[in-house]
Design a protein around this motif. Structure first.
Motif, PDB file in Angstrom:
ATOM      1  N   LEU A  65       0.844  -1.199   0.000  1.00  0.00           N
ATOM      2  CA  LEU A  65       0.000   0.000   0.000  1.00  0.00           C
ATOM      3  C   LEU A  65       0.878   1.248   0.000  1.00  0.00           C
ATOM      4  O   LEU A  65       0.620   2.213  -0.727  1.00  0.00           O
ATOM      5  CB  LEU A  65      -0.901  -0.005   1.235  1.00  0.00           C
ATOM      6  CG  LEU A  65      -2.014   1.026   1.270  1.00  0.00           C
ATOM      7  CD1 LEU A  65      -3.057   0.715   0.215  1.00  0.00           C
ATOM      8  CD2 LEU A  65      -2.674   1.045   2.647  1.00  0.00           C
ATOM      9  N   SER A  66       1.934   1.196   0.805  1.00  0.00           N
ATOM     10  CA  SER A  66       2.826   2.334   0.913  1.00  0.00           C
ATOM     11  C   SER A  66       3.536   2.599  -0.409  1.00  0.00           C
ATOM     12  O   SER A  66       3.689   3.746  -0.827  1.00  0.00           O
ATOM     13  CB  SER A  66       3.842   2.073   2.028  1.00  0.00           C
ATOM     14  OG  SER A  66       4.723   3.138   2.139  1.00  0.00           O
ATOM     15  N   GLN A  67       3.947   1.521  -1.104  1.00  0.00           N
ATOM     16  CA  GLN A  67       4.630   1.693  -2.398  1.00  0.00           C
ATOM     17  C   GLN A  67       3.671   2.263  -3.435  1.00  0.00           C
ATOM     18  O   GLN A  67       4.046   3.115  -4.244  1.00  0.00           O
ATOM     19  CB  GLN A  67       5.202   0.351  -2.863  1.00  0.00           C
ATOM     20  CG  GLN A  67       6.461  -0.029  -2.095  1.00  0.00           C
ATOM     21  CD  GLN A  67       6.925  -1.437  -2.376  1.00  0.00           C
ATOM     22  OE1 GLN A  67       6.240  -2.207  -3.050  1.00  0.00           O
ATOM     23  NE2 GLN A  67       8.084  -1.789  -1.858  1.00  0.00           N
ATOM     24  N   ALA A  68       2.423   1.777  -3.394  1.00  0.00           N
ATOM     25  CA  ALA A  68       1.427   2.308  -4.329  1.00  0.00           C
ATOM     26  C   ALA A  68       1.141   3.769  -4.016  1.00  0.00           C
ATOM     27  O   ALA A  68       0.942   4.579  -4.928  1.00  0.00           O
ATOM     28  CB  ALA A  68       0.149   1.479  -4.235  1.00  0.00           C
ATOM     29  N   ASP A  69       1.127   4.107  -2.730  1.00  0.00           N
ATOM     30  CA  ASP A  69       0.947   5.504  -2.316  1.00  0.00           C
ATOM     31  C   ASP A  69       2.043   6.380  -2.899  1.00  0.00           C
ATOM     32  O   ASP A  69       1.785   7.501  -3.344  1.00  0.00           O
ATOM     33  CB  ASP A  69       0.993   5.625  -0.785  1.00  0.00           C
ATOM     34  CG  ASP A  69      -0.334   5.259  -0.134  1.00  0.00           C
ATOM     35  OD1 ASP A  69      -1.312   5.042  -0.874  1.00  0.00           O
ATOM     36  OD2 ASP A  69      -0.377   5.205   1.107  1.00  0.00           O
TER      37      ASP A  69
END
Lengths: 156, 194
Positions: free
Chosen positions: B8-12
């Motif tokens: 999720l953080s990488q997609a963010d």
């Protein structure tokens, strides 16, 4: 085999904190301990559910947020590297030191012992001689008799 | 951080990069992903009446300042910090206490947890659970403010312990200690002991 979990261990499980391996193993096999953990967790989950019931309409909230956004984010200010500040301070001190030295150092005076390399006296003598001569070099009359002829023709 | 949160953080990060270049659609997707948590954080600080406005304010501030986000922490952590600061500013402005005490007051019920039934609950069970929930809401208010704050961020905003430590700027060990004390106190108050 470990007996039932201690109160601090049950609390740790509810809080989601790590347990020792033996306690983990016991929890996996003990219905009574798991029941105590799940009873508290169920209440917390139910409370969170109650709070979520108060939540706004997410679509409406998102629409309102998007309508209030500025066209672009604020311009990011230039970030200086951490070492630039001391470097700038040192440079300022150096500039100030050079400036103060220039202000306080007296201006250099002419040294009477120094003699000009130019032949000043000779140049001045040549200039005086030129000024004393009335004739203009290069413009002297070639034939003095022609001067009289020109005079006569001009008068007629 | 668990793998799903890492993904999720990488997609963010990709969305943040686009939002930093004034891409409103990318920021809209970030709002979709995080508005629930932002609201839940604001809910804990300013109460239900002001939570929506505070959450909107926080997300608009996040877009305005997204150029300052330097990826040292996850975007969700940075956003949560903005939400908390927004709420604290609002509370300071209103000169109210740091964490709003509100919600239904419940009577202190001894051994309430022991009376909450497992599994498929009937009408009586649901009633018991409602009482337990009301009691939990009441007992939370009696916690010291820091413990209450950490408890709510952990269980209602569903934040990781490391994230809470980052946004509150304290050591993760302190968070664990405070959370343990809070849960212990609540279990005690709700009657976990026989």
């Amino acid at each position: 085999m470990k007996t039932h979990l201690e109160e601090n261990e049950l609390t740790a499980v509810v809080a989601g904190l790590e347990l020792e391996a033996a306690a983990e193993e016991h929890l996996g096999s003990c219905v009574s301990c798991r029941r105590q953990v799940s009873a508290m967790r169920d209440v917390i989950d139910a409370r969170r559910g109650d709070l979520e019931d108060e939540a706004p309409d997410w679509v409406r909230q998102r629409r309102e947020i998007m309508s209030q956004l500025p066209p672009a984010p604020a311009v990011r200010p230039m970030r200086r590297s951490p070492w630039t500040r001391p470097l700038l301070a040192i440079a300022a001190v150096l500039v100030a030191a050079v400036g103060l030295r220039a202000l306080w150092t007296p201006a250099p005076t002419a040294d009477p012992g120094v003699i000009s390399e130019l032949p000043v006296e000779q140049i001045l003598a040549e200039v005086d001689a030129m000024l004393a001569d009335d004739s203009i070099p290069g413009f002297e009359l070639i034939d003095q008799g022609m001067d009289d002829v020109i005079f006569e023709n001009g008068a007629s | 951080m668990d793998p799903s949160r890492t993904d999720l953080s990488q997609a963010d990060d990709a969305l943040v990069l686009r939002a930093q270049n004034a891409d409103h659609d990318a920021f809209g997707e970030l709002v979709n992903r995080h508005q629930r948590r932002v609201w839940m954080v604001c809910r804990q600080y300013v109460g239900v009446g002001e939570a929506d406005a505070a959450a909107q304010d926080s997300l608009i501030k996040a877009f305005t300042r997204i150029g300052d986000f330097d990826r040292r922490a996850a975007f969700s952590t940075w956003l949560t910090r903005i939400a908390i600061n927004t709420c604290l500013d609002e509370l300071r402005r209103r000169r109210r206490e740091a964490v709003v005490d509100e919600g239904p007051d419940g009577d202190d019920e001894p051994n309430l947890l022991n009376r909450v039934p497992d599994g498929d609950v009937g009408p009586e069970g649901r009633s018991m659970q409602k009482q337990a929930v009301a009691s939990l809401a009441a007992q939370e208010k009696k916690l010291p403010p820091r413990q209450r704050e950490i408890f709510r961020l952990r269980f209602y905003a569903e934040m990781e312990l490391e994230e809470i430590a980052t946004v509150l700027d304290v050591h993760v060990g302190t968070i664990k200690t405070q959370l343990h004390r809070a849960v212990h106190k609540l279990r005690e108050d709700l009657g976990a002991y026989r």
